[in-house]
Design a protein around this motif. Structure first.
Motif, PDB file in Angstrom:
ATOM      1  N   GLY A   5       0.367  41.081 -58.468  1.00 18.91           N
ATOM      2  CA  GLY A   5      -0.663  41.392 -57.479  1.00 18.91           C
ATOM      3  C   GLY A   5      -1.989  40.677 -57.671  1.00 18.91           C
ATOM      4  O   GLY A   5      -2.930  40.873 -56.894  1.00 18.91           O
ATOM      5  N   GLN A   6      -2.103  39.842 -58.719  1.00 21.21           N
ATOM      6  CA  GLN A   6      -3.377  39.140 -58.946  1.00 21.21           C
ATOM      7  C   GLN A   6      -3.218  37.633 -58.777  1.00 21.21           C
ATOM      8  O   GLN A   6      -2.238  37.044 -59.250  1.00 21.21           O
ATOM      9  CB  GLN A   6      -3.909  39.458 -60.343  1.00 21.21           C
ATOM     10  CG  GLN A   6      -4.436  40.886 -60.452  1.00 21.21           C
ATOM     11  CD  GLN A   6      -4.951  41.165 -61.855  1.00 21.21           C
ATOM     12  OE1 GLN A   6      -4.186  41.546 -62.742  1.00 21.21           O
ATOM     13  NE2 GLN A   6      -6.234  40.943 -62.050  1.00 21.21           N
ATOM     14  N   GLU A   7      -4.228  37.032 -58.142  1.00 14.04           N
ATOM     15  CA  GLU A   7      -4.189  35.592 -57.928  1.00 14.04           C
ATOM     16  C   GLU A   7      -4.282  34.841 -59.260  1.00 14.04           C
ATOM     17  O   GLU A   7      -5.029  35.253 -60.152  1.00 14.04           O
ATOM     18  CB  GLU A   7      -5.355  35.152 -57.043  1.00 14.04           C
ATOM     19  CG  GLU A   7      -5.277  35.640 -55.605  1.00 14.04           C
ATOM     20  CD  GLU A   7      -6.566  35.358 -54.853  1.00 14.04           C
ATOM     21  OE1 GLU A   7      -6.595  34.390 -54.077  1.00 14.04           O
ATOM     22  OE2 GLU A   7      -7.546  36.102 -55.053  1.00 14.04           O
ATOM     23  N   ILE A   8      -3.561  33.730 -59.359  1.00 16.01           N
ATOM     24  CA  ILE A   8      -3.640  32.889 -60.560  1.00 16.01           C
ATOM     25  C   ILE A   8      -4.874  31.983 -60.481  1.00 16.01           C
ATOM     26  O   ILE A   8      -5.485  31.656 -61.492  1.00 16.01           O
ATOM     27  CB  ILE A   8      -2.359  32.035 -60.733  1.00 16.01           C
ATOM     28  CG1 ILE A   8      -1.104  32.911 -60.678  1.00 16.01           C
ATOM     29  CG2 ILE A   8      -2.397  31.237 -62.042  1.00 16.01           C
ATOM     30  CD1 ILE A   8       0.215  32.123 -60.669  1.00 16.01           C
ATOM     31  N   THR A   9      -5.225  31.596 -59.233  1.00 20.99           N
ATOM     32  CA  THR A   9      -6.357  30.679 -59.056  1.00 20.99           C
ATOM     33  C   THR A   9      -7.314  31.187 -57.964  1.00 20.99           C
ATOM     34  O   THR A   9      -7.493  30.525 -56.929  1.00 20.99           O
ATOM     35  CB  THR A   9      -5.855  29.269 -58.653  1.00 20.99           C
ATOM     36  OG1 THR A   9      -5.063  29.381 -57.454  1.00 20.99           O
ATOM     37  CG2 THR A   9      -5.013  28.631 -59.751  1.00 20.99           C
ATOM     38  N   PRO A  10      -7.960  32.340 -58.194  1.00 21.18           N
ATOM     39  CA  PRO A  10      -8.818  32.884 -57.128  1.00 21.18           C
ATOM     40  C   PRO A  10      -9.936  31.928 -56.685  1.00 21.18           C
ATOM     41  O   PRO A  10     -10.218  31.823 -55.494  1.00 21.18           O
ATOM     42  CB  PRO A  10      -9.398  34.167 -57.747  1.00 21.18           C
ATOM     43  CG  PRO A  10      -9.126  34.083 -59.211  1.00 21.18           C
ATOM     44  CD  PRO A  10      -7.926  33.204 -59.374  1.00 21.18           C
ATOM     45  N   PHE A  11     -10.523  31.208 -57.637  1.00 16.46           N
ATOM     46  CA  PHE A  11     -11.616  30.309 -57.230  1.00 16.46           C
ATOM     47  C   PHE A  11     -11.090  29.137 -56.402  1.00 16.46           C
ATOM     48  O   PHE A  11     -11.623  28.828 -55.335  1.00 16.46           O
ATOM     49  CB  PHE A  11     -12.417  29.789 -58.432  1.00 16.46           C
ATOM     50  CG  PHE A  11     -13.490  28.827 -57.999  1.00 16.46           C
ATOM     51  CD1 PHE A  11     -14.595  29.288 -57.283  1.00 16.46           C
ATOM     52  CD2 PHE A  11     -13.372  27.460 -58.229  1.00 16.46           C
ATOM     53  CE1 PHE A  11     -15.576  28.399 -56.813  1.00 16.46           C
ATOM     54  CE2 PHE A  11     -14.342  26.561 -57.768  1.00 16.46           C
ATOM     55  CZ  PHE A  11     -15.449  27.037 -57.059  1.00 16.46           C
ATOM     56  N   LEU A  12     -10.040  28.483 -56.878  1.00 19.07           N
ATOM     57  CA  LEU A  12      -9.479  27.352 -56.126  1.00 19.07           C
ATOM     58  C   LEU A  12      -9.021  27.803 -54.738  1.00 19.07           C
ATOM     59  O   LEU A  12      -9.221  27.101 -53.748  1.00 19.07           O
ATOM     60  CB  LEU A  12      -8.312  26.706 -56.888  1.00 19.07           C
ATOM     61  CG  LEU A  12      -8.642  26.023 -58.219  1.00 19.07           C
ATOM     62  CD1 LEU A  12      -7.385  25.395 -58.818  1.00 19.07           C
ATOM     63  CD2 LEU A  12      -9.738  24.960 -58.073  1.00 19.07           C
ATOM     64  N   ASN A  13      -8.435  28.989 -54.675  1.00 15.59           N
ATOM     65  CA  ASN A  13      -7.962  29.494 -53.379  1.00 15.59           C
ATOM     66  C   ASN A  13      -9.117  29.639 -52.388  1.00 15.59           C
ATOM     67  O   ASN A  13      -8.956  29.379 -51.192  1.00 15.59           O
ATOM     68  CB  ASN A  13      -7.254  30.843 -53.542  1.00 15.59           C
ATOM     69  CG  ASN A  13      -5.988  30.733 -54.391  1.00 15.59           C
ATOM     70  OD1 ASN A  13      -5.510  29.639 -54.657  1.00 15.59           O
ATOM     71  ND2 ASN A  13      -5.458  31.875 -54.815  1.00 15.59           N
ATOM     72  N   SER A  14     -10.280  30.072 -52.897  1.00 15.71           N
ATOM     73  CA  SER A  14     -11.415  30.212 -51.988  1.00 15.71           C
ATOM     74  C   SER A  14     -12.036  28.854 -51.679  1.00 15.71           C
ATOM     75  O   SER A  14     -12.455  28.592 -50.549  1.00 15.71           O
ATOM     76  CB  SER A  14     -12.458  31.187 -52.547  1.00 15.71           C
ATOM     77  OG  SER A  14     -13.086  30.623 -53.678  1.00 15.71           O
ATOM     78  N   LEU A  15     -12.051  27.960 -52.657  1.00 14.74           N
ATOM     79  CA  LEU A  15     -12.608  26.613 -52.445  1.00 14.74           C
ATOM     80  C   LEU A  15     -11.820  25.849 -51.371  1.00 14.74           C
ATOM     81  O   LEU A  15     -12.389  25.127 -50.550  1.00 14.74           O
ATOM     82  CB  LEU A  15     -12.572  25.835 -53.767  1.00 14.74           C
ATOM     83  CG  LEU A  15     -13.215  24.443 -53.765  1.00 14.74           C
ATOM     84  CD1 LEU A  15     -14.740  24.541 -53.625  1.00 14.74           C
ATOM     85  CD2 LEU A  15     -12.858  23.667 -55.034  1.00 14.74           C
TER      86      LEU A  15
END
Ligand code: GP9
Ligand code: MN
Length: 398
Positions: free
Chosen positions: A50-60
């Motif tokens: 349930g947790q993103e591996i790359t939350p920052f890249l996903n938002s970028l």
């Protein structure tokens, strides 16, 4: 000989790039490259428990050009092969690393091309300067400065595996970056997400995955750590005022999970173990962020060799006199194969791997005859590139 150089030049000129609306979209801006160690594309927008591996890249990605089908074309030279392709637009060697074996060659690299436009070029990396023979090769490639281990405060506490962890690496890099002449071209090479993917408990932002393969389970935590490091880097660049006038190019340097452990990735993704699925796992993320420019996802195929032409295109620098085997990814012909060092390839209609030919769409195996024209192109292109590297032919090209 000079006539071999001529043959390569003719081949490349017969495949000239088409124009696009993005030509010059980042003209005159600083360029920051982030080489993301062992980062494969499957981690993007992927969750574990349930947790993103790359939350920052996903938002970028939402505010960036995201190329979702760019492939790892490196060979034994690993990180150094990716650097070689991006700077020279030539293919890596079939064995060993051009960084080690072909340091004395003449090159027309990105730093050379950009220095004609008054750019200053530097590389930042926390490992020993001599690793991959970088110190010597960066001179040949025209870099003005290499910030290596000696330029960082490296302690037991801030290190793991190969050296300084990515968060302190980026933190300590800012002070050097702020002093660079503008405009600059700077590559940052991360290190923490390297096999065997070791991380202290305090640096784990997500729990390990729970596949039957421990290497894959740990990998998601080191990728998540790297994502956090890149996030802090962007925050620091915004605080220092450098962000606004900089184009960012983030790419995975090569696979992280080798053949042997790949079954764990297939398990994580719920995919069948097929030649084609394994081939598609060799995709690495390519994210190009130009502040103020609207993002878009591109799913057309390409390879690492195309990164250089894409950067030049965005900077508004014509590829006419800048010999390379790459094509800008905005207009790259999908029928042209993405060529791997072992002669296998991926193209719009066909894939070729392990002596077998597959239809791209259905992934069904098909007669080898269908792949032959593209096999010829692949052999030809690798051969021309090898002639250049082995014969030091760039010295004949203007
Ligand atoms: C070492 C780092 C990792 O400095 O670039 O090298 P790799 O093993 O990935 O080629
Ligand atoms: Mn690497």
């Amino acid at each position: 000989s000079a006539s071999d150089a001529e043959a390569s030049a003719e081949y490349v000129q017969s495949h000239e790039d088409k124009p696009s609306d993005y030509f010059g979209a980042a003209k005159g801006m600083n360029v920051v490259l982030i080489s993301m160690e062992s980062t494969q594309n499957f981690v993007i927008n992927q969750k574990v428990n349930g947790q993103e591996i790359t939350p920052f890249l996903n938002s970028l990605i939402k505010d960036s050009f995201y190329f979702s089908q760019v492939y790892d074309q490196t060979a034994q030279g690993k990180t150094s092969d990716s650097e070689f392709m991006i700077d020279t637009g030539l293919y890596p060697l079939s064995s060993g690393s051009a960084f080690v074996r072909k340091t004395e060659n003449a090159y027309r690299s990105l730093p050379h091309i950009l220095s004609d436009k008054d750019y200053y070029s530097a590389v930042f990396h926390g490992n020993e300067a001599s690793f991959w023979n970088r110190e010597a090769m960066y001179d040949s490639l025209g870099y003005n400065r290499y910030f290596s281990k000696a330029d960082y405060l490296v302690t037991d506490e801030n290190s793991v595996n190969y050296g300084i962890k990515d968060i302190p690496f980026f933190q300590q890099s800012i002070q050097h970056l702020e002093k660079l002449q503008n405009p600059f071209y700077a590559r940052f090479i991360t290190l923490t997400n390297h096999f065997p993917f070791l991380l202290e408990e305090e640096d784990q932002f997500i729990p390990e995955a729970s596949t039957s393969e421990m290497v894959v389970n740990r990998y998601v935590t080191t990728v998540r750590y790297q994502d956090e490091a890149i996030k802090t880097f962007f925050q620091d660049l915004k605080a220092s005022g450098l962000y606004e006038n900089t184009m960012f190019v983030l790419y995975g340097d090569h696979y992280g999970i080798s053949d042997k452990y790949e079954h764990g990735v297939l398990e994580l993704l719920g995919q069948e173990d097929t030649i084609v699925n394994r081939m598609k796992l060799q995709s690495v993320p390519l994210i190009i962020h130009v502040p103020g420019v609207e993002g878009k996802t591109f799913s057309n195929i390409g390879g690492e060799i195309d990164i250089r032409a894409t950067i030049l295109h965005l900077l508004g620098i014509s590829d006419e006199d800048n010999f390379s085997f790459g094509h800008n990814l905005f207009t790259r012909d999908p029928n042209h194969p993405v060529i791997f060092r072992d002669g296998s390839f991926i193209a719009k209609d066909y894939l070729y791997k392990a002596g077998k030919c597959f239809k791209s769409e259905s992934e069904a195996e098909t007669d080898i005859n269908s792949c032959e024209p593209l096999m010829d192109i692949s052999r030809k292109e690798l051969g021309l590139s090898d002639n250049i590297v082995h014969g030091d032919l760039m010295r004949f090209m203007e």
